[in-house]
Design an enzyme around this catalytic site. Structure first.
Site, PDB file in Angstrom:
ATOM      1  N   SER A  67       0.794  -1.237   0.000  1.00  0.00           N
ATOM      2  CA  SER A  67       0.000   0.000   0.000  1.00  0.00           C
ATOM      3  C   SER A  67       0.824   1.285   0.000  1.00  0.00           C
ATOM      4  O   SER A  67       0.251   2.361  -0.153  1.00  0.00           O
ATOM      5  CB  SER A  67      -0.944   0.020   1.208  1.00  0.00           C
ATOM      6  OG  SER A  67      -2.031  -0.821   0.952  1.00  0.00           O
ATOM      7  N   LYS A  70       0.259   3.377  -2.871  1.00  0.00           N
ATOM      8  CA  LYS A  70      -0.910   4.266  -2.975  1.00  0.00           C
ATOM      9  C   LYS A  70      -0.511   5.747  -2.978  1.00  0.00           C
ATOM     10  O   LYS A  70      -1.219   6.585  -3.516  1.00  0.00           O
ATOM     11  CB  LYS A  70      -1.901   3.967  -1.840  1.00  0.00           C
ATOM     12  CG  LYS A  70      -2.552   2.581  -1.974  1.00  0.00           C
ATOM     13  CD  LYS A  70      -3.358   2.220  -0.740  1.00  0.00           C
ATOM     14  CE  LYS A  70      -4.002   0.841  -0.862  1.00  0.00           C
ATOM     15  NZ  LYS A  70      -4.591   0.376   0.406  1.00  0.00           N
ATOM     16  N   TYR A 194      -4.028  -2.466 -10.215  1.00  0.00           N
ATOM     17  CA  TYR A 194      -3.863  -2.229  -8.764  1.00  0.00           C
ATOM     18  C   TYR A 194      -2.914  -3.268  -8.138  1.00  0.00           C
ATOM     19  O   TYR A 194      -1.985  -2.921  -7.396  1.00  0.00           O
ATOM     20  CB  TYR A 194      -5.245  -2.259  -8.101  1.00  0.00           C
ATOM     21  CG  TYR A 194      -5.217  -2.273  -6.592  1.00  0.00           C
ATOM     22  CD1 TYR A 194      -5.023  -1.104  -5.868  1.00  0.00           C
ATOM     23  CD2 TYR A 194      -5.385  -3.469  -5.885  1.00  0.00           C
ATOM     24  CE1 TYR A 194      -4.992  -1.112  -4.484  1.00  0.00           C
ATOM     25  CE2 TYR A 194      -5.358  -3.487  -4.499  1.00  0.00           C
ATOM     26  CZ  TYR A 194      -5.164  -2.313  -3.800  1.00  0.00           C
ATOM     27  OH  TYR A 194      -5.125  -2.327  -2.430  1.00  0.00           O
ATOM     28  N   TYR A 246      -4.436   3.952   8.146  1.00  0.00           N
ATOM     29  CA  TYR A 246      -5.794   3.432   8.332  1.00  0.00           C
ATOM     30  C   TYR A 246      -6.339   3.820   9.703  1.00  0.00           C
ATOM     31  O   TYR A 246      -6.215   4.968  10.116  1.00  0.00           O
ATOM     32  CB  TYR A 246      -5.827   1.896   8.124  1.00  0.00           C
ATOM     33  CG  TYR A 246      -5.033   1.495   6.914  1.00  0.00           C
ATOM     34  CD1 TYR A 246      -5.431   1.908   5.651  1.00  0.00           C
ATOM     35  CD2 TYR A 246      -3.861   0.752   7.016  1.00  0.00           C
ATOM     36  CE1 TYR A 246      -4.693   1.591   4.527  1.00  0.00           C
ATOM     37  CE2 TYR A 246      -3.115   0.421   5.894  1.00  0.00           C
ATOM     38  CZ  TYR A 246      -3.532   0.846   4.657  1.00  0.00           C
ATOM     39  OH  TYR A 246      -2.792   0.531   3.571  1.00  0.00           O
ATOM     40  N   VAL A 264       1.206  -3.707   3.777  1.00  0.00           N
ATOM     41  CA  VAL A 264       1.179  -5.006   4.462  1.00  0.00           C
ATOM     42  C   VAL A 264       2.415  -5.867   4.191  1.00  0.00           C
ATOM     43  O   VAL A 264       2.542  -6.947   4.762  1.00  0.00           O
ATOM     44  CB  VAL A 264      -0.095  -5.849   4.167  1.00  0.00           C
ATOM     45  CG1 VAL A 264      -1.308  -5.307   4.879  1.00  0.00           C
ATOM     46  CG2 VAL A 264      -0.330  -6.028   2.692  1.00  0.00           C
TER      47      VAL A 264
HETATM   48  N1  GLN Z   1      -2.335  -5.189  -1.864  1.00  0.00           N
HETATM   49  C1  GLN Z   1      -2.887  -5.108  -0.559  1.00  0.00           C
HETATM   50  C2  GLN Z   1      -4.385  -5.310  -0.599  1.00  0.00           C
HETATM   51  O1  GLN Z   1      -4.971  -4.924  -1.547  1.00  0.00           O
HETATM   52  C3  GLN Z   1      -2.552  -3.777   0.001  1.00  0.00           C
HETATM   53  C4  GLN Z   1      -3.027  -3.591   1.421  1.00  0.00           C
HETATM   54  C5  GLN Z   1      -2.024  -2.917   2.287  1.00  0.00           C
HETATM   55  O2  GLN Z   1      -0.822  -2.882   2.035  1.00  0.00           O
HETATM   56  N2  GLN Z   1      -2.513  -2.411   3.398  1.00  0.00           N
HETATM   57  O3  GLN Z   1      -4.992  -5.855   0.252  1.00  0.00           O
END
Ligand code: GLN
Length: 311
Positions: A67, A70, A194, A246, A264
């Site tokens: 993420s 993002k 994505y 988050y 993650v």
């Molecule tokens: N690729 C992961 C997902 O879509 C990204 C989530 C994350 O890093 N928090 O669940």
């Protein structure tokens, strides 16, 4: 001028303090390829605006940025569509898990912010405008390589596949938003892109280098080029501070006091405006899906350097 902190000394101290705890936390087992990563690894990179690089531990081992990508998706979407992106996504902390579905229905398919999965899926939809999925992925990887000044950065295809195979929750989010007209391209195209963005692999050193423009008013302090305007850099940092962790974003702001974005894969990119970009990687996660020791390391670094956006 306050004295420049001895960053190498601070990094060694953080490493020594945390090493008895290496392995704490849990890997993201919903992406099988990430579940295989050895949790005892730990790396940290601090790149200061004068071009100096400070590394400790496994700072040269590549990991899945997940993420953290993002932030790059948001930067690219703003570059392509300008402020009109805010018609498609909010900019409020969600207070919910990164992959939560409940809020989306109450809010008519408009995600709270670009850093929860639903919001990043909308950003990806925006990046697909006028592009094939392959072109959109190419655009992202070229952007990352130019920011990092490193042609060696690649997408880990095994991670992308692994996520594709187990991504039902993201598919649920995407189909739900498609039903609302909140995403406009075919769901499999959007998610294909994505998942590939999330699967970019980088070392701490490369990741900190990538984020350096955010610490320097939108300009690359090493190459000298402008990546985004000063006000845009501030706004991206504001999003990272308020939404980058988050439902733990408030706690991260309180403890670390710097804009940060987690993934993650166990990485965190943090920005100390006017000072440095910092990347930390420790694969074990806490209950909110953020690197457990990574955030402790950043808290220690912020305390010892005095870096904070709060004065
Ligand atoms: N690729 C992961 C997902 O879509 C990204 C989530 C994350 O890093 N928090 O669940």
């Amino acid at each position: 001028m306050p004295e420049q902190p001895d960053i190498d000394h601070i990094l060694r101290e953080i490493y020594a303090t945390l090493s008895p705890r290496f392995g704490e936390g849990k890997v993201a087992d919903y992406i099988p390829q990430l579940a295989r990563v050895d949790t005892r690894q730990f790396g940290m990179a601090v790149l200061t605006l004068d071009g100096a690089t400070h590394l400790v531990g496994d700072a040269e081992t590549a990991f899945s940025i997940q993420s953290i990508s993002k932030v790059l998706m948001l930067t690219l979407a703003l570059g392509k569509h300008g402020e009109s992106i805010w018609n498609r996504v909010g900019r409020e902390p969600s207070g919910s898990a990164f992959n939560s579905i409940v809020q989306l229905e109450a809010e008519h398919g408009i995600p709270r912010n670009p850093f929860i999965n639903a919001g990043a899926i909308v950003m990806t939809d925006l990046l697909l405008a006028g592009h094939t999925p392959r072109e959109a992925i190419g655009e992202m990887i070229r952007f990352v390589r130019s920011l990092a000044d490193d042609e060696g950065i690649v997408i880990d295809q095994a991670v992308a596949k692994s996520e594709q195979a187990t991504g039902d929750r993201n598919r649920a989010l995407a189909y739900f938003m498609h039903a609302y007209g909140a995403i406009r391209h075919p769901v499999d195209h959007v998610l294909g892109v994505y998942f590939h963005h999330c699967a970019v692999a980088m070392t701490c050193r490369q990741l900190a280098r990538t984020g350096l423009f955010l610490a320097n008013d939108g300009r690359d302090p090493v190459g000298g080029g402008s990546v985004v305007s000063r006000s845009r850099a501030r706004r991206i940092n504001a999003m990272m501070l308020t939404c980058g962790h988050y439902d733990q974003s408030g706690d991260f702001a309180y403890r670390v006091g710097l804009p940060g974005k987690s993934g993650v894969g166990g990485g965190i990119l943090a920005i100390a405006p006017g000072h440095a970009a910092i990347a930390v990687w420790s694969p074990g996660l806490n209950a909110q899906g953020n690197s457990l020791l990574g955030s402790v390391a950043l808290e220690m670094l912020a305390q010892r350097t005095g870096w904070s956006v709060f004065g």
